[in-house]
Design an enzyme around this catalytic site. Structure first.
Site, PDB file in Angstrom:
ATOM      1  N   GLU A  63      -0.765  -2.230   1.374  1.00  0.00           N
ATOM      2  CA  GLU A  63      -2.063  -2.349   0.725  1.00  0.00           C
ATOM      3  C   GLU A  63      -2.168  -3.706   0.021  1.00  0.00           C
ATOM      4  O   GLU A  63      -1.370  -4.027  -0.849  1.00  0.00           O
ATOM      5  CB  GLU A  63      -2.190  -1.212  -0.294  1.00  0.00           C
ATOM      6  CG  GLU A  63      -3.391  -1.333  -1.195  1.00  0.00           C
ATOM      7  CD  GLU A  63      -3.256  -0.429  -2.421  1.00  0.00           C
ATOM      8  OE1 GLU A  63      -2.201   0.190  -2.620  1.00  0.00           O
ATOM      9  OE2 GLU A  63      -4.241  -0.383  -3.182  1.00  0.00           O
ATOM     10  N   ASP A  81       0.439   1.379  -3.538  1.00  0.00           N
ATOM     11  CA  ASP A  81       0.772   1.516  -4.950  1.00  0.00           C
ATOM     12  C   ASP A  81       0.958   2.978  -5.326  1.00  0.00           C
ATOM     13  O   ASP A  81       0.365   3.861  -4.717  1.00  0.00           O
ATOM     14  CB  ASP A  81      -0.351   0.935  -5.823  1.00  0.00           C
ATOM     15  CG  ASP A  81      -0.236  -0.578  -5.921  1.00  0.00           C
ATOM     16  OD1 ASP A  81       0.896  -1.078  -5.850  1.00  0.00           O
ATOM     17  OD2 ASP A  81      -1.286  -1.241  -6.048  1.00  0.00           O
ATOM     18  N   ASP A  96      -0.252   4.509  -7.600  1.00  0.00           N
ATOM     19  CA  ASP A  96      -1.348   5.009  -8.448  1.00  0.00           C
ATOM     20  C   ASP A  96      -2.421   5.680  -7.596  1.00  0.00           C
ATOM     21  O   ASP A  96      -2.258   5.868  -6.403  1.00  0.00           O
ATOM     22  CB  ASP A  96      -1.941   3.856  -9.264  1.00  0.00           C
ATOM     23  CG  ASP A  96      -2.463   2.750  -8.348  1.00  0.00           C
ATOM     24  OD1 ASP A  96      -2.575   2.987  -7.120  1.00  0.00           O
ATOM     25  OD2 ASP A  96      -2.745   1.649  -8.856  1.00  0.00           O
ATOM     26  N   ASP A 119      -5.413   4.703  -6.658  1.00  0.00           N
ATOM     27  CA  ASP A 119      -5.994   3.853  -5.614  1.00  0.00           C
ATOM     28  C   ASP A 119      -5.084   3.802  -4.395  1.00  0.00           C
ATOM     29  O   ASP A 119      -5.533   3.879  -3.258  1.00  0.00           O
ATOM     30  CB  ASP A 119      -6.190   2.422  -6.131  1.00  0.00           C
ATOM     31  CG  ASP A 119      -7.629   2.178  -6.540  1.00  0.00           C
ATOM     32  OD1 ASP A 119      -8.392   3.174  -6.582  1.00  0.00           O
ATOM     33  OD2 ASP A 119      -7.976   1.008  -6.806  1.00  0.00           O
TER      34      ASP A 119
END
Ligand code: 0RA
Length: 641
Positions: free
Chosen positions: A428, A501, A503, A505
């Site tokens: 990403e 990541d 997280d 997102d």
């Protein structure tokens, strides 16, 4: 045979339940979790039968706190307790101690709700360490107790009672089942389906193993399958092409219930049931439905001169976007396949086809504007198919020539030219891609950075999907084509690892990628090629030592361990904001290095559930819940499959 101490009672036992305990698999399919839950379905089916015949309207199911015993109660007529004239035993006893002596199954006017083998109460009793049957009838409450299928105390009057009903409490026998642990989610799902399949039936579930706040649920659907379809369409976020669904109910002879609605979704979604049992792998009833449906629609199109120019409609075009639920009740269902979830009774093909075709054609002819909307949807499907076939051929042509010249510019390929041992990291963002590119093992690890968000492919057509540069690049890098042109032999990497990541997102982008792969390259998942990398979220420095934590739980565990060891030095905790801020060397150590990293293998355990979960998630934009198998890459790398 002529042995003198061989009494009539013994013969009953022998002809009764001994065979069930000897060969449980013959009666419930096995002694694993599926067989165990079968006991619940058998018991439930008897109460559902009572409701189907109009004598009961409530069923209460309780999973007890120990997780290994169940109570099922209904407000039906209550199993008769009077003496059976032939056996001089109470009907209650006969039903629970004689194989196939369901009593009610002998009356021709009973429709059976099911049971994989039509066995019922006596089989459950035979395989239970204890079973208590309680009946409310004739103004009193009665009880009978059994152990391993044998009567332990005769009919006992407990006292006066109002109303009528039957309660069966049982605890499966550990001598039969190696592991006795009921799964509340499985039970709940089945009960919910039962409430949809039997309009108006009220089914309550009490899960005593759950925390108090989500212990009780009640399912009741006054519109039955129509309510079910509404829920499925809404959950999938599909936009219906027409308002009222097509509804078919046939109740004489073979019972068939069907609801169908065309939507703008690009796939077909059919759930089918036989005697309330989900048939995930379809079978003859589905074949009959597809046949009848196709013919009805084609007849309508021909009669009304609606055939499109320049494209021929395929059966798949006709069913694109079609969402439906089919439920049939069959006297003696035969199931097939590894998971026994495919109906095999040949007569079901013509039985279903034969009612669907005329009924649907009649409905189309009497709802012309609806029918025209459906036909327009079908023609659109055919045209989109033509368009995406062209687009697909284009991508395949590009990736077929495995010349590196055609590979996407931003791919940092590995030097190793065989797929075995090579890994593609789909990363990403550009900055994370940069770190990964510097930190990787160039020989075996390729990096493909993706910019920002990938197209949500859940409701996009293939042609549109391939217009998305990020996804088209991924397909080209993989080299194996997609859709009908998919060839796993051409896959250029042994592992495809999504690196996002830690997280929300990152989770989201991983979900989008997985959705794309699940829909368009599913064989990559079923062949165990797709993984999720596990970058750490925290770095914890304690003196000279450095630890990495994937999540809060791990962080806490590390800190706890440290305080236990009592070194005294205070830990320094760094939370990574994103992969991009990780030094290449750190990324290598924690996430890329096969010796030290952790990978999650992506698996699909259950098609329908996965399909539904994806639909729900992609509709509501939450994070992924594919099932991942945690794998310590250095140890388990090539070991399991
Ligand atoms: C045999 C005969 C009758 C009812 C039942 C069985 C019956 C069995 C079960 C099993 C679970 N719940 C049940 N409810 C009823 C008919 C009795 C009559 O005619 O009154």
């Amino acid at each position: 045979m002529a042995s003198t101490n061989y009494t009539a009672k013994d013969i009953t036992v022998l002809e009764g339940l001994e065979p069930v305990r000897k060969r449980p698999g013959m009666y419930i399919g096995g002694v694993g979790s599926t067989g165990l839950h079968h006991l619940v379905w058998e018991t439930l089916d008897n109460s559902v039968d009572e409701a189907m015949n109009g004598h009961a309207s409530n069923i209460w199911v309780t999973l007890h706190a120990d997780g290994s015993s169940i109570t099922i109660e209904d407000d039906g007529r209550g199993i008769p307790i009077d003496k059976h004239p032939a056996t001089k035993k109470s009907a209650l006893e006969v039903i629970f101690t004689v194989l196939h002596a369901g009593g009610k199954f002998e009356h021709g006017n009973y429709k059976t709700a099911g049971g994989l083998h039509g066995v019922g109460a006596s089989v459950v009793n035979a395989l239970s360490k204890e079973l208590v049957a309680t009946v409310k009838r004739d103004g009193a409450q009665w009880e009978m107790r059994f152990k391993q299928g044998k009567l332990v105390s005769g009919l006992k009057k407990l006292g006066p009672a109002r109303g009528t009903g039957t309660t069966v409490h049982f605890r499966p026998d550990a001598a039969i089942f190696p592991k006795i642990e009921f799964d509340p989610a499985i039970i709940k799902e089945r009960l919910e389906v039962a409430s949809y399949l039997h309009k108006g039936l009220k089914v309550s579930f009490e899960d005593e193993t759950a925390p108090p706040k989500d212990r009780k649920v009640t399912f009741e659907h006054t519109e039955g399958l129509v309510d079910y379809l509404k829920k499925i369409v809404a959950d999938r976020g599909a936009k219906p092409v027409h308002e009222a669904p097509f509804v078919l109910t046939k109740d004489e002879g073979l019972r068939i219930d069907l609801v169908v609605q065309w939507t703008e979704a690009t796939d077909e979604h059919l759930r089918s049931y036989v005697n309330g049992i989900p048939t995930g792998s379809g079978g003859t009833h589905e074949t009959g439905l597809r046949g009848g449906l196709g013919k009805a629609v084609r007849n309508f199109i021909e009669t009304h001169n609606l055939s499109p120019k320049g494209v021929t409609l395929t059966a798949e075009d006709i069913r694109e976007g079609m969402t439906g639920v089919l439920s049939v009740f069959v006297q003696e269902p035969q199931f097939q396949g590894q998971t026994k979830d495919r109906l095999n009774n040949p007569e079901l093909v013509s039985a279903v086809d034969g009612v669907v075709r005329p009924t649907l054609e009649h409905w189309l002819n009497h709802n012309i504007s609806v029918a025209e909307a459906i036909v327009a949807r079908i023609i659109l499907a055919a045209r989109a198919r033509e368009a995406s076939r062209a687009a697909q051929a284009e991508v395949s042509r590009k990736s077929a020539t495995s010349s590196r010249l055609n590979l996407p510019g931003k791919l940092s390929d590995c030097t190793n030219s065989t797929s075995e041992g090579s890994e593609l990291f789909v990363v990403e963002g550009d900055s994370a891609g940069g770190s990964a590119k510097q930190g990787r093992d160039r020989a075996r690890q390729a990096i493909l950075p993706l910019r920002g968000k990938v197209l949500n492919t859940e409701s996009a057509s293939l042609a549109k999907v391939l217009e998305n540069k990020e996804l088209a690049d991924l397909v080209t890098a993989l080299g194996c084509g997609l859709g009908n042109n998919f060839e796993i032999e051409k896959l250029r990497y042994g592992k495809i690892i999504i690196l996002a990541d830690a997280d929300s997102d990152g989770n989201h982008i991983a979900t989008l990628l997985l959705t794309f792969i699940y829909r368009h390259l599913p064989k990559l998942i079923t062949n165990g090629k797709v993984y999720l990398a596990q970058p750490p979220l925290y770095r914890i420095d304690i003196g000279k030592d450095t630890f990495w934590a994937l999540d809060d739980a791990q962080k806490e565990a590390i800190l706890k361990q440290h305080s236990k060891n009592g070194h005294g030095r205070s830990p320094e905790i760094t939370r990574f904001k994103g992969l991009g801020e990780m030094m290449p060397k750190v990324l290598w150590e924690t996430t890329l290095n096969p010796r030290t990293r952790r990978l999650l293998r992506v698996e699909i355990t259950d098609q329908i559930t996965t399909d539904r979960v994806i639909n729900e998630l992609m509709g509501k934009d939450a994070s992924a819940r594919f099932r991942f198998i945690m794998e310590r890459a250095d140890e388990a790398d090539e070991l399991d499959v």
